[in-house]
Design a protein around this motif. Structure first.
Motif, PDB file in Angstrom:
ATOM      1  N   LYS A 150      34.285  39.492  31.556  1.00  0.00           N
ATOM      2  CA  LYS A 150      33.210  39.493  32.555  1.00  0.00           C
ATOM      3  C   LYS A 150      32.402  38.228  32.388  1.00  0.00           C
ATOM      4  N   ALA A 151      31.992  37.660  33.530  1.00  0.00           N
ATOM      5  CA  ALA A 151      31.199  36.434  33.494  1.00  0.00           C
ATOM      6  C   ALA A 151      30.199  36.416  34.630  1.00  0.00           C
ATOM      7  N   ALA A 152      29.071  35.794  34.367  1.00  0.00           N
ATOM      8  CA  ALA A 152      28.062  35.543  35.398  1.00  0.00           C
ATOM      9  C   ALA A 152      28.350  34.168  35.989  1.00  0.00           C
ATOM     10  N   LEU A 153      28.453  34.115  37.315  1.00  0.00           N
ATOM     11  CA  LEU A 153      28.723  32.865  38.020  1.00  0.00           C
ATOM     12  C   LEU A 153      27.541  32.522  38.920  1.00  0.00           C
ATOM     13  N   PRO A 154      27.258  31.232  39.092  1.00  0.00           N
ATOM     14  CA  PRO A 154      26.132  30.824  39.937  1.00  0.00           C
ATOM     15  C   PRO A 154      26.505  30.689  41.409  1.00  0.00           C
ATOM     16  N   CYS A 155      27.281  31.630  41.925  1.00  0.00           N
ATOM     17  CA  CYS A 155      27.645  31.620  43.344  1.00  0.00           C
ATOM     18  C   CYS A 155      27.683  33.066  43.820  1.00  0.00           C
ATOM     19  N   SER A 156      27.742  33.268  45.102  1.00  0.00           N
ATOM     20  CA  SER A 156      27.775  34.626  45.641  1.00  0.00           C
ATOM     21  C   SER A 156      29.129  35.272  45.364  1.00  0.00           C
ATOM     22  N   ALA A 157      29.159  36.588  45.403  1.00  0.00           N
ATOM     23  CA  ALA A 157      30.413  37.327  45.228  1.00  0.00           C
ATOM     24  C   ALA A 157      31.404  36.963  46.333  1.00  0.00           C
ATOM     25  N   ALA A 158      30.927  36.784  47.555  1.00  0.00           N
ATOM     26  CA  ALA A 158      31.811  36.421  48.674  1.00  0.00           C
ATOM     27  C   ALA A 158      32.466  35.065  48.425  1.00  0.00           C
ATOM     28  N   THR A 159      31.692  34.098  47.928  1.00  0.00           N
ATOM     29  CA  THR A 159      32.239  32.773  47.624  1.00  0.00           C
ATOM     30  C   THR A 159      33.245  32.855  46.487  1.00  0.00           C
ATOM     31  N   ALA A 160      32.902  33.580  45.431  1.00  0.00           N
ATOM     32  CA  ALA A 160      33.790  33.695  44.272  1.00  0.00           C
ATOM     33  C   ALA A 160      35.114  34.341  44.666  1.00  0.00           C
ATOM     34  N   ILE A 161      35.062  35.440  45.399  1.00  0.00           N
ATOM     35  CA  ILE A 161      36.310  36.139  45.739  1.00  0.00           C
ATOM     36  C   ILE A 161      37.163  35.292  46.693  1.00  0.00           C
TER      37      ILE A 161
ATOM     38  N   GLY B  67      49.573  44.408  35.616  1.00  0.00           N
ATOM     39  CA  GLY B  67      48.735  44.582  36.804  1.00  0.00           C
ATOM     40  C   GLY B  67      47.275  44.476  36.449  1.00  0.00           C
ATOM     41  N   GLY B  68      46.467  44.273  37.460  1.00  0.00           N
ATOM     42  CA  GLY B  68      45.036  44.160  37.220  1.00  0.00           C
ATOM     43  C   GLY B  68      44.270  43.837  38.478  1.00  0.00           C
ATOM     44  N   ALA B  69      43.069  43.274  38.268  1.00  0.00           N
ATOM     45  CA  ALA B  69      42.194  42.991  39.404  1.00  0.00           C
ATOM     46  C   ALA B  69      41.141  41.947  39.051  1.00  0.00           C
ATOM     47  N   TRP B  70      40.670  41.292  40.086  1.00  0.00           N
ATOM     48  CA  TRP B  70      39.468  40.461  40.054  1.00  0.00           C
ATOM     49  C   TRP B  70      38.440  41.211  40.894  1.00  0.00           C
ATOM     50  N   THR B  71      37.252  41.428  40.368  1.00  0.00           N
ATOM     51  CA  THR B  71      36.195  42.096  41.115  1.00  0.00           C
ATOM     52  C   THR B  71      34.925  41.271  40.997  1.00  0.00           C
ATOM     53  N   CYS B  72      34.240  41.059  42.106  1.00  0.00           N
ATOM     54  CA  CYS B  72      32.998  40.290  42.100  1.00  0.00           C
ATOM     55  C   CYS B  72      31.895  41.119  42.740  1.00  0.00           C
ATOM     56  N   THR B  73      30.725  41.078  42.119  1.00  0.00           N
ATOM     57  CA  THR B  73      29.567  41.837  42.580  1.00  0.00           C
ATOM     58  C   THR B  73      28.355  40.915  42.595  1.00  0.00           C
ATOM     59  N   ASP B  74      27.599  40.920  43.690  1.00  0.00           N
ATOM     60  CA  ASP B  74      26.402  40.093  43.770  1.00  0.00           C
ATOM     61  C   ASP B  74      25.365  40.534  42.757  1.00  0.00           C
ATOM     62  N   THR B  75      24.648  39.552  42.199  1.00  0.00           N
ATOM     63  CA  THR B  75      23.522  39.788  41.302  1.00  0.00           C
ATOM     64  C   THR B  75      22.343  38.969  41.827  1.00  0.00           C
TER      65      THR B  75
ATOM     66  N   ASP C 215      20.992  36.353  40.609  1.00  0.00           N
ATOM     67  CA  ASP C 215      21.133  34.909  40.439  1.00  0.00           C
ATOM     68  C   ASP C 215      22.568  34.413  40.613  1.00  0.00           C
ATOM     69  N   GLY C 216      23.365  35.121  41.403  1.00  0.00           N
ATOM     70  CA  GLY C 216      24.743  34.723  41.655  1.00  0.00           C
ATOM     71  C   GLY C 216      25.628  35.943  41.769  1.00  0.00           C
ATOM     72  N   CYS C 217      26.617  36.025  40.889  1.00  0.00           N
ATOM     73  CA  CYS C 217      27.488  37.205  40.896  1.00  0.00           C
ATOM     74  C   CYS C 217      28.059  37.461  39.511  1.00  0.00           C
ATOM     75  N   GLU C 218      28.535  38.674  39.340  1.00  0.00           N
ATOM     76  CA  GLU C 218      29.313  39.007  38.153  1.00  0.00           C
ATOM     77  C   GLU C 218      30.767  39.062  38.592  1.00  0.00           C
ATOM     78  N   ALA C 219      31.615  38.325  37.877  1.00  0.00           N
ATOM     79  CA  ALA C 219      33.051  38.342  38.141  1.00  0.00           C
ATOM     80  C   ALA C 219      33.731  39.041  36.970  1.00  0.00           C
ATOM     81  N   VAL C 220      34.651  39.948  37.299  1.00  0.00           N
ATOM     82  CA  VAL C 220      35.352  40.707  36.270  1.00  0.00           C
ATOM     83  C   VAL C 220      36.852  40.521  36.461  1.00  0.00           C
ATOM     84  N   PHE C 221      37.519  40.127  35.384  1.00  0.00           N
ATOM     85  CA  PHE C 221      38.974  40.036  35.334  1.00  0.00           C
ATOM     86  C   PHE C 221      39.449  41.181  34.454  1.00  0.00           C
ATOM     87  N   GLU C 222      40.307  42.038  35.006  1.00  0.00           N
ATOM     88  CA  GLU C 222      40.887  43.147  34.256  1.00  0.00           C
ATOM     89  C   GLU C 222      42.395  43.036  34.363  1.00  0.00           C
ATOM     90  N   VAL C 223      43.078  43.208  33.230  1.00  0.00           N
ATOM     91  CA  VAL C 223      44.535  43.176  33.247  1.00  0.00           C
ATOM     92  C   VAL C 223      45.061  44.208  32.250  1.00  0.00           C
TER      93      VAL C 223
END
Length: 168
Positions: free
Chosen positions: A7-18, A87-95, A97-105
């Protein structure tokens, strides 16, 4: 089955990240561990991952799983390749100050009697590649969970102030 989460905090919106994560063909430019990602028709891609002086190869199906429950989600699953399961997923959620991005595998290698050693090593390579991809997506990626999988990276690669940097 072995699983890893980063999991990481990114300085962009969830829509931009995904949106940036949807274009997996640029992942080899962002993560040296990923040798290639090539179109295989429809929603399929051939992947090659550098691993212990060799490669792991698979074909994966990727689908946009965004919906009301989780508006920004991409799921992927191996349809053929070197893993027994992958298998896995990328999930992004707005926060705020940006978004939380989660990589699960989740994965299982094809060498059961060596799974303890190989699965751990494969997991480090997959999480390291995800970390580099997230930096490419957001410019910076402050690790909030799963940083212990990145301990083998040089300190200069891990952003100051991230939990994995503090472990040094």
């Amino acid at each position: 089955m072995t699983s890893r989460t980063l999991k990481a905090a990114l300085p962009c919106s969830a829509a931009t990240a995904i949106e940036r994560l949807r274009d997996d063909r640029v992942f080899p430019d962002r993560a040296a561990e990923i040798v290639s990602v090539q179109d295989a028709g429809d929603d399929l891609r051939h992947w090659t991952l550098a691993f212990r002086g060799g490669t792991a190869r698979w074909t994966q199906r990727t689908r946009d799983a965004s919906g009301e429950q989780q508006p920004y989600r991409i799921e992927f699953e191996q349809v053929d390749g070197d893993f027994q399961h992958f298998g896995g997923a990328w999930t992004c959620t707005d926060t705020d100050d940006g978004c939380e991005a989660v990589f699960e595998v989740g994965y299982r290698t094809s060498v059961p009697h060596l799974a303890g050693a190989i699965d751990s090593a494969v997991g480090r390579v997959l999480v390291r590649a995800a970390h580099h991809i997230l930096i490419g997506v957001g410019g910076t990626a402050r690790i909030t969970a799963g940083g212990h999988h990145l301990r083998d990276l040089p300190v200069a690669v891990i952003p100051e102030g991230s939990p994995s940097h503090a472990l040094r």
